[in-house]
Scaffold this active site. Structure first.
Site, PDB file in Angstrom:
ATOM      1  N   TYR A  52       3.403 -10.725 -17.647  1.00 53.69           N
ATOM      2  CA  TYR A  52       4.309 -10.880 -16.500  1.00 53.69           C
ATOM      3  C   TYR A  52       3.487 -10.803 -15.210  1.00 53.69           C
ATOM      4  O   TYR A  52       2.622  -9.921 -15.080  1.00 53.69           O
ATOM      5  CB  TYR A  52       5.395  -9.785 -16.521  1.00 53.69           C
ATOM      6  CG  TYR A  52       6.320  -9.978 -17.707  1.00 53.69           C
ATOM      7  CD1 TYR A  52       7.431 -10.819 -17.613  1.00 53.69           C
ATOM      8  CD2 TYR A  52       6.032  -9.396 -18.936  1.00 53.69           C
ATOM      9  CE1 TYR A  52       8.244 -11.057 -18.717  1.00 53.69           C
ATOM     10  CE2 TYR A  52       6.843  -9.631 -20.050  1.00 53.69           C
ATOM     11  CZ  TYR A  52       7.947 -10.472 -19.932  1.00 53.69           C
ATOM     12  OH  TYR A  52       8.741 -10.729 -21.028  1.00 53.69           O
ATOM     13  N   GLU A  72      -0.629 -21.136 -12.524  1.00 55.27           N
ATOM     14  CA  GLU A  72      -0.286 -20.275 -13.658  1.00 55.27           C
ATOM     15  C   GLU A  72       1.152 -20.602 -14.035  1.00 55.27           C
ATOM     16  O   GLU A  72       2.088 -20.204 -13.339  1.00 55.27           O
ATOM     17  CB  GLU A  72      -0.421 -18.805 -13.254  1.00 55.27           C
ATOM     18  CG  GLU A  72      -0.718 -17.897 -14.438  1.00 55.27           C
ATOM     19  CD  GLU A  72      -1.382 -16.607 -13.987  1.00 55.27           C
ATOM     20  OE1 GLU A  72      -2.600 -16.467 -14.168  1.00 55.27           O
ATOM     21  OE2 GLU A  72      -0.681 -15.752 -13.441  1.00 55.27           O
TER      22      GLU A  72
HETATM   23  P1  FAD Z   1      10.344 -14.331 -27.200  1.00 58.21           P
HETATM   24  O1  FAD Z   1      11.160 -13.413 -28.012  1.00 58.21           O
HETATM   25  O2  FAD Z   1       8.858 -14.245 -27.315  1.00 58.21           O
HETATM   26  O3  FAD Z   1      10.822 -15.765 -27.381  1.00 58.21           O
HETATM   27  C1  FAD Z   1      10.097 -16.834 -26.895  1.00 58.21           C
HETATM   28  C2  FAD Z   1      10.085 -17.900 -27.949  1.00 58.21           C
HETATM   29  O4  FAD Z   1      11.407 -18.358 -28.127  1.00 58.21           O
HETATM   30  C3  FAD Z   1       9.292 -19.124 -27.531  1.00 58.21           C
HETATM   31  O5  FAD Z   1       7.944 -18.970 -27.855  1.00 58.21           O
HETATM   32  C4  FAD Z   1       9.977 -20.199 -28.323  1.00 58.21           C
HETATM   33  O6  FAD Z   1       9.453 -20.218 -29.629  1.00 58.21           O
HETATM   34  C5  FAD Z   1      11.396 -19.730 -28.407  1.00 58.21           C
HETATM   35  N1  FAD Z   1      12.237 -20.420 -27.422  1.00 58.21           N
HETATM   36  C6  FAD Z   1      12.240 -20.216 -26.101  1.00 58.21           C
HETATM   37  N2  FAD Z   1      13.156 -20.990 -25.493  1.00 58.21           N
HETATM   38  C7  FAD Z   1      13.733 -21.707 -26.478  1.00 58.21           C
HETATM   39  C8  FAD Z   1      14.730 -22.683 -26.496  1.00 58.21           C
HETATM   40  N3  FAD Z   1      15.331 -23.088 -25.383  1.00 58.21           N
HETATM   41  N4  FAD Z   1      15.054 -23.211 -27.685  1.00 58.21           N
HETATM   42  C9  FAD Z   1      14.470 -22.818 -28.824  1.00 58.21           C
HETATM   43  N5  FAD Z   1      13.506 -21.887 -28.877  1.00 58.21           N
HETATM   44  C10 FAD Z   1      13.146 -21.354 -27.718  1.00 58.21           C
HETATM   45  N6  FAD Z   1       8.312 -14.292 -17.319  1.00 58.21           N
HETATM   46  C11 FAD Z   1       9.093 -13.740 -16.362  1.00 58.21           C
HETATM   47  O7  FAD Z   1      10.306 -13.594 -16.548  1.00 58.21           O
HETATM   48  N7  FAD Z   1       8.548 -13.324 -15.179  1.00 58.21           N
HETATM   49  C12 FAD Z   1       7.224 -13.444 -14.899  1.00 58.21           C
HETATM   50  O8  FAD Z   1       6.769 -13.054 -13.813  1.00 58.21           O
HETATM   51  C13 FAD Z   1       6.396 -14.022 -15.910  1.00 58.21           C
HETATM   52  N8  FAD Z   1       5.077 -14.151 -15.689  1.00 58.21           N
HETATM   53  C14 FAD Z   1       4.283 -14.719 -16.630  1.00 58.21           C
HETATM   54  C15 FAD Z   1       2.926 -14.849 -16.388  1.00 58.21           C
HETATM   55  C16 FAD Z   1       2.109 -15.434 -17.331  1.00 58.21           C
HETATM   56  C17 FAD Z   1       0.630 -15.579 -17.014  1.00 58.21           C
HETATM   57  C18 FAD Z   1       2.650 -15.872 -18.547  1.00 58.21           C
HETATM   58  C19 FAD Z   1       1.781 -16.520 -19.585  1.00 58.21           C
HETATM   59  C20 FAD Z   1       3.981 -15.735 -18.817  1.00 58.21           C
HETATM   60  C21 FAD Z   1       4.837 -15.141 -17.879  1.00 58.21           C
HETATM   61  N9  FAD Z   1       6.198 -14.965 -18.125  1.00 58.21           N
HETATM   62  C22 FAD Z   1       6.987 -14.425 -17.135  1.00 58.21           C
HETATM   63  C23 FAD Z   1       6.803 -15.314 -19.423  1.00 58.21           C
HETATM   64  C24 FAD Z   1       6.782 -14.078 -20.359  1.00 58.21           C
HETATM   65  O9  FAD Z   1       5.461 -13.790 -20.713  1.00 58.21           O
HETATM   66  C25 FAD Z   1       7.542 -14.277 -21.671  1.00 58.21           C
HETATM   67  O10 FAD Z   1       7.030 -15.427 -22.297  1.00 58.21           O
HETATM   68  C26 FAD Z   1       9.038 -14.418 -21.507  1.00 58.21           C
HETATM   69  O11 FAD Z   1       9.596 -13.281 -20.903  1.00 58.21           O
HETATM   70  C27 FAD Z   1       9.700 -14.602 -22.885  1.00 58.21           C
HETATM   71  O12 FAD Z   1       9.322 -13.548 -23.694  1.00 58.21           O
HETATM   72  P2  FAD Z   1      10.364 -12.901 -24.723  1.00 58.21           P
HETATM   73  O13 FAD Z   1       9.640 -11.873 -25.514  1.00 58.21           O
HETATM   74  O14 FAD Z   1      11.594 -12.491 -24.038  1.00 58.21           O
HETATM   75  O15 FAD Z   1      10.741 -14.125 -25.635  1.00 58.21           O
END
Ligand code: FAD
Ligand code: A2P
Length: 389
Positions: free
Chosen positions: A168, A387
């Site tokens: 994040y 990014e």
């Molecule tokens: P997960 O449980 O990991 O689920 C994500 C997975 O769900 C995806 O990989 C994909 O397989 C699946 N998926 C997602 N969307 C769909 C869809 N529509 N249909 C079907 N499958 C889908 N996030 C922020 O909110 N704020 C930030 O400031 C931020 N900064 C970031 C900075 C960097 C450098 C990076 C790389 C990412 C950043 N993110 C940010 C994104 C964050 O890291 C996560 O990826 C995001 O919060 C989702 O993680 P999660 O664990 O909730 O989802």
């Protein structure tokens, strides 16, 4: 031998001790001069060989220095005119920025101090501003504007293993939202999507959005040097953000325009900043009131252009995206890019990159420039920072 001859010989012999004494004196004088010269050299060599003092005045290497009693924000670098020799040996920019102080296998445990909605009534989805207390780390968890951190959600994945960290962008400056230098804030959108008629919640974003003050959270990092601000106070900063991609931009804008920040640091921004922000609805514009306030206080230094996709239309009648705004202001943007002091920062949805590239290509060709050649040059010069996720 006649008497007079004997007198001459004896007189001559009597001079011998005087001559020896004379040579002895010359030799001694010479040796003393040599000694002086030698000791002077020895002294100057000693000065050269002494270890360089740290900025705090201690001759100890930074890593071995005693831990400060309370957490302090990362020191601001002091601009000074370097000598030619020093300039030749100048360290890489941002060499002192901390990276991976806490690795995912041995994370820091922060405590939630605040978790509130960053959205207005009628907005789409859920976006939270979350702050963590970083006190008590050994070493201190320090970071600078533009870095990210890793969050390790509590619980286990489907294979019974701890969740992998998610990254994040840090939304606060090194001084934190309370200016005490001991907090870190994030701007998190809860990931939600539909699959086979079922709502799926993202693991880490849901965990973060549902935290309460007092909760303990495993944090790794800080990471990343891609999105750091230049050190020059007269740089121009163009920012292109969609959704939570605003997080690093919020930190930059607080650093540039928040009065208490300016009092704290010695980095007084004198350039032009231009924020392009993409959101689906007006109610989804994150930190909008703060940015409007900065704009009203610093009209010469800040421009703020919004692309509200579900309320505004582009020239083709489609959703207004930030790339449409880039095209609209192409000439001014490229005038700024021609200035070597201009940096461009892009953060947010991965999907916006091709659109931005297309808009930049169109804008560049109107000026007789080739964007496919220009972009790598800007990147190599450390002026194009992206990014997306
Ligand atoms: P997960 O449980 O990991 O689920 C994500 C997975 O769900 C995806 O990989 C994909 O397989 C699946 N998926 C997602 N969307 C769909 C869809 N529509 N249909 C079907 N499958 C889908 N996030 C922020 O909110 N704020 C930030 O400031 C931020 N900064 C970031 C900075 C960097 C450098 C990076 C790389 C990412 C950043 N993110 C940010 C994104 C964050 O890291 C996560 O990826 C995001 O919060 C989702 O993680 P999660 O664990 O909730 O989802
Ligand atoms: P939309 O969702 O209307 O298509 P948020 O993260 O708060 O949803 O904001 C992301 C913003 O970026 C929204 O306005 C979204 O528009 C917009 N957006 C979506 N896809 C792109 C894209 N390919 N290029 C630029 N902006 C996009």
């Amino acid at each position: 031998m006649a008497y007079s001859e004997t007198k001459v010989v004896l007189g001559g012999l009597a001079h011998i001790p005087i001559i020896i004494g004379f040579f002895y004196l010359i030799k001694r004088q010479y040796s003393f001069g040599a000694l002086l010269r030698t000791s002077k050299n020895a002294l100057s060599d000693k000065v050269k060989a002494a270890p360089a003092k740290t900025s705090a005045g201690s001759a100890k290497p930074a890593a071995a220095s005693k831990k400060p009693e309370s957490i302090k924000p990362l020191a601001e670098s002091t601009p000074s005119a370097p000598s030619k020799a020093a300039a030749a040996k100048k360290p890489k920019p941002h060499a002192d920025v901390p990276v991976n102080t806490y690795k995912p296998k041995a994370p820091f445990t922060g405590t939630v101090t605040e978790n509130y909605s960053a959205l207005k009534e009628g907005a789409i989805g859920k976006v939270q501003h979350i702050t963590f207390d970083l006190s008590g780390g050994d070493p201190d968890f320090k970071y600078v504007e533009g870095q990210s951190c890793g969050i390790l959600a509590a619980g286990e994945d489907a294979k019974g293993k701890p969740h992998r960290p998610r990254l994040y962008s840090i939304a606060s400056t090194r001084y934190g939202d309370n200016f005490a230098g001991n907090t870190l804030s994030l701007c998190v959108r809860q990931l939600q999507y539909e699959k086979d008629g079922e709502t799926i919640n993202g693991v880490c974003s849901t965990y973060l959005c549902n935290l309460s003050p007092g909760d303990k959270v495993k944090i790794s990092g800080p990471v990343g040097k891609e999105m750091l601000l230049p050190e020059e106070e007269d740089s121009n900063i163009i920012m292109l953000a969609t959704g939570t991609g605003i997080a690093p931009m919020r930190a930059y804008l607080r650093r540039m325009f928040e009065p208490t920040e300016i009092e704290k640091h010695r980095w007084n921004f004198k350039g032009k900043a231009w924020l392009f922000m993409g959101a689906p609805k007006t109610a989804n514009l994150l930190y909008d009131a703060d940015f409007e306030h900065y704009k009203s206080k610093f009209p010469e230094n800040l421009r703020y252009t919004k692309a509200i996709s579900r309320e505004q239309k582009n020239t083709k009648g489609g959703r207004m995206y930030i790339q449409d705004r880039v095209l609209e202001y192409a000439e001014e943007i490229f005038d700024m890019i021609e200035n070597p002091k201009t940096h461009i920062y892009l953060c947010g949805l991965k999907g916006m990159e091709p659109g931005i590239d297309e808009a930049m290509s169109t804008a560049a060709s109107a000026k007789g420039l080739d964007w496919s050649e220009l972009r790598p040059k800007l990147r190599k010069a450390g002026r194009w920072h992206a990014e997306t996720y």
